[in-house]
Enzyme design. Structure first.
Site, mmCIF file in Angstrom:
data_model
loop_
_atom_site.group_PDB
_atom_site.id
_atom_site.type_symbol
_atom_site.label_atom_id
_atom_site.label_comp_id
_atom_site.label_asym_id
_atom_site.label_seq_id
_atom_site.Cartn_x
_atom_site.Cartn_y
_atom_site.Cartn_z
ATOM 1 N N ASP A 28 0.856 -1.182 0.000
ATOM 2 C CA ASP A 28 0.000 0.000 0.000
ATOM 3 C C ASP A 28 0.896 1.238 0.000
ATOM 4 O O ASP A 28 2.028 1.196 0.506
ATOM 5 C CB ASP A 28 -0.918 0.001 1.233
ATOM 6 C CG ASP A 28 -1.879 1.183 1.215
ATOM 7 O OD1 ASP A 28 -2.812 1.166 0.385
ATOM 8 O OD2 ASP A 28 -1.692 2.129 1.996
ATOM 9 N N GLU A 30 0.922 5.633 0.529
ATOM 10 C CA GLU A 30 0.271 6.902 0.842
ATOM 11 C C GLU A 30 0.924 7.954 -0.040
ATOM 12 O O GLU A 30 2.139 7.907 -0.299
ATOM 13 C CB GLU A 30 0.428 7.272 2.320
ATOM 14 C CG GLU A 30 -0.154 6.248 3.294
ATOM 15 C CD GLU A 30 -1.628 5.982 3.077
ATOM 16 O OE1 GLU A 30 -2.333 6.907 2.622
ATOM 17 O OE2 GLU A 30 -2.072 4.855 3.349
ATOM 18 N N HIS A 168 -5.267 4.162 7.107
ATOM 19 C CA HIS A 168 -4.662 5.060 6.119
ATOM 20 C C HIS A 168 -3.180 5.293 6.358
ATOM 21 O O HIS A 168 -2.632 6.319 5.948
ATOM 22 C CB HIS A 168 -5.398 6.403 6.064
ATOM 23 C CG HIS A 168 -6.796 6.289 5.541
ATOM 24 N ND1 HIS A 168 -7.080 5.966 4.248
ATOM 25 C CD2 HIS A 168 -7.989 6.431 6.185
ATOM 26 C CE1 HIS A 168 -8.395 5.929 4.077
ATOM 27 N NE2 HIS A 168 -8.975 6.189 5.234
ATOM 28 N N ASP A 173 -2.389 -0.688 6.498
ATOM 29 C CA ASP A 173 -3.321 -1.029 5.425
ATOM 30 C C ASP A 173 -2.849 -2.265 4.663
ATOM 31 O O ASP A 173 -3.667 -3.092 4.234
ATOM 32 C CB ASP A 173 -3.475 0.153 4.463
ATOM 33 C CG ASP A 173 -4.319 1.271 5.057
ATOM 34 O OD1 ASP A 173 -4.659 1.172 6.251
ATOM 35 O OD2 ASP A 173 -4.637 2.238 4.337
#
Length: 569
Positions: A28, A30, A168, A173
């Site tokens: 994942d 960000e 998040h 995640d």
């Protein structure tokens, strides 16, 4: 011992890659936002195999810009947190090493994979094109709408009792996605999906009929070649080419094939035939020839090898330009459409003085009345006896010399006319002149290159096959006459001699391409033009005219740039 495929038993090479033995990297990211200008602020990844965690990768990244307040509110990642973090160019190599050789898994994978791919492009790293699985797509396939109204990661983590709650942040995640992924794999395993290949075929929504027809690809080899879908009446429905015949044909029976026309074709098909080929060039040429021979209903191109248009001089005292499908020697082409050929005809009439009328004029005693074009100065009116054959002949020589690559004067005349219109601020007319000249130069350049290749009686070329071997092509008058390979460790010259001795006999025909289809000559030329190709043998030097239109390629580049600017405005 049961034979492979007998009684429903699969051969070993058809079993696929077991999911329990596949290494997955669930990751994942960000980011500072969702647009192409945004960048990564955090990586989180978990490597798993057989249900066990093999390792984790997590780091913040200095994006080199401020993080928007709304992103800070969502992720909790502040500018202060990333201030001392490494930059993307130092994190990316470590991440790519961590995921090397693994199947990538992400929730809404398209978003995360696109960010990593573009980061590789920006920083000069090769994107390895890994296999990618999306847990959103898998969840929508496995779970009903009633069971999972939302496929957001937080909703799925709660529904499937993930041990980590997504928040998040990249690693959290990714851990939650691992639990979701494993739960979804347990469900598909219960219905018989045991391999990576089966999972790929299962995720898209495929009809039972498509699944049943997958067996039509079972007999195909994993080699380059051409495949032919046949209908119930043995008619050829579709012809295609592939580097790996089995893999390519299997794709038609999955939802990765979304074209309605080809889905309809698959529904009608009852059998798939194939022709194995030595390499990609042979496959492409055979595809063209088979499409031309069978004219399959579901192929959209190349059904007519003589579909191009040519400009040629008529055979009379005062020759004029004529549009034809089958060219004679000295014709200009090939043009991809009649409209392009007509534009080039108008430009050449203006540049050379060739008459635009279609009246047949006798060599002696011409007594016609001049038309309006004569009054406008676009014709010297040989029909009215105002021009003799001798006075008209320079116009003919101008066209012949241009096509043969002996002179470029007509192009310069058209360029001067373009500049004159531009200087007079007649920009619309200048644009028309530029576009006509562009079509003429591009077609002239292509035609001269194709004709130069088609004039060589025999040419043998070699290309590296990527595995220390060689691919060979025997080309005669622009046609592929034979193709073969010398694998690693095999002496190449005996293979070349064998291919030349067994090659198809090609008798040259009329026209600039000696009767060869323009598409086939273009395919061969493109293969020969690729970096790394070597000339093995040639019956005579392969040359292009000294005053060919190739010298105008720079002008074409500038013209294309000017046209793009106009469109952008």
């Amino acid at each position: 011992m049961t034979k492979p495929g007998a009684g429903g038993q699969l051969a070993f090479d058809e079993l696929g890659t077991p999911l329990r033995a596949t290494t997955f990297v669930v990751f994942d990211l960000e980011t500072t936002g969702v647009s192409d200008e945004d960048t990564i602020t955090e990586f989180g990844a978990v490597k798993v195999c057989g249900g066990e965690v093999l390792g984790e990768f997590a780091t913040l990244v200095d994006p080199g810009r401020g993080i928007p307040p709304e992103v800070v509110a969502l992720t909790g990642i502040t500018n202060a947190m990333v201030y001392a973090a490494p930059r993307l160019d130092s994190v990316l190599p470590a991440f790519m090493e961590f995921v090397s050789g693994a199947v990538l898994v992400a929730h809404n994978a398209g978003f995360d994979v696109n960010f990593v791919r573009k980061a590789c492009e920006r920083h000069g790293y090769r994107w390895p094109k890994p296999t990618v699985l999306c847990t959103v797509q898998l969840a929508r396939r496995v779970l009903t709408r009633e069971e999972a109204p939302s496929c957001r990661l937080s909703a799925l983590a709660e529904l499937l009792h993930a041990s980590t709650k997504p928040n998040h942040r990249a690693l959290s995640d990714a851990r939650a996605t691992v639990d979701v992924f494993h739960s979804l794999l347990e469900r598909v395993g219960s219905i018989g999906v045991q391999t990576l290949e089966e999972l790929h075929d299962y995720i898209p929504d495929v009809t039972p009929e498509q699944r049943r027809k997958r067996s039509m690809a079972a007999h195909l080899p994993s080699t380059p070649g051409v495949y032919l879908f046949r209908g119930p009446g043995e008619e050829v429905l579709y012809v295609g080419t592939a580097v790996d015949l089995r893999r390519r044909v299997r794709q038609y029976f999955t939802a990765s094939e979304t074209r309605r026309r080809l889905r309809e074709m698959v529904a009608l098909a009852v059998r798939v035939d194939h022709v194995e080929c030595a390499h990609a060039l042979e496959a492409q040429v055979r595809e063209l020839r088979l499409i031309s021979a069978h004219k399959p209903a579901y192929n959209r191109r190349s059904k007519n090898p003589k579909q191009s248009w040519w400009l040629t001089l008529t055979d009379e005292a005062f020759p004029r330009l004529s549009l034809v499908r089958t060219p004679r020697d000295g014709a200009l082409g090939p043009f991809r459409s009649r409209g392009m050929a007509e534009d080039a005809m108008v430009a050449l009439q203006d540049a050379t003085g060739l008459r635009p009328c279609t009246v047949r004029i006798p060599a002696q005693r011409a007594s016609g009345r001049p038309c309006a074009l004569a009054e406008l100065g676009r014709c010297a009116a040989p029909c009215a006896g105002r021009q003799t054959v001798e006075e008209y002949s320079p116009s003919v020589s101008s066209f012949v010399g241009l096509v043969a690559g002996r002179l470029l004067d007509p192009l310069r005349v058209l360029e001067e006319r373009l500049h004159a219109h531009s200087a007079a601020e007649r920009f619309e007319q200048a644009g028309f002149d530029r576009d006509r000249l562009s079509v003429l130069v591009r077609t002239l350049d292509r035609g001269q290159r194709l004709a130069a290749l088609a004039s060589v009686a025999e040419l043998i070329a070699a290309r590296p096959d990527g595995n220390h071997g060689w691919e060979f092509a025997v080309v005669r008058y622009g046609r592929l006459a034979s193709a073969g390979v010398a694998r690693r460790g095999v002496a190449p010259m005996p293979v070349v001699d064998m291919l030349a001795a067994s090659a198809e006999t090609v008798l040259p025909g009329e026209g600039p391409l000696r009767g060869a289809p323009a598409e086939e000559v273009a395919l061969v030329l493109r293969w020969l033009d690729r970096p790394g190709t070597r000339m093995v043998r040639c019956s005579r030097p392969w040359t292009e005219p000294a005053r060919a239109a190739a010298s105008w390629r720079g002008w074409l580049t500038r013209a294309d740039a000017a046209r793009s600017t106009e469109v952008g405005v």
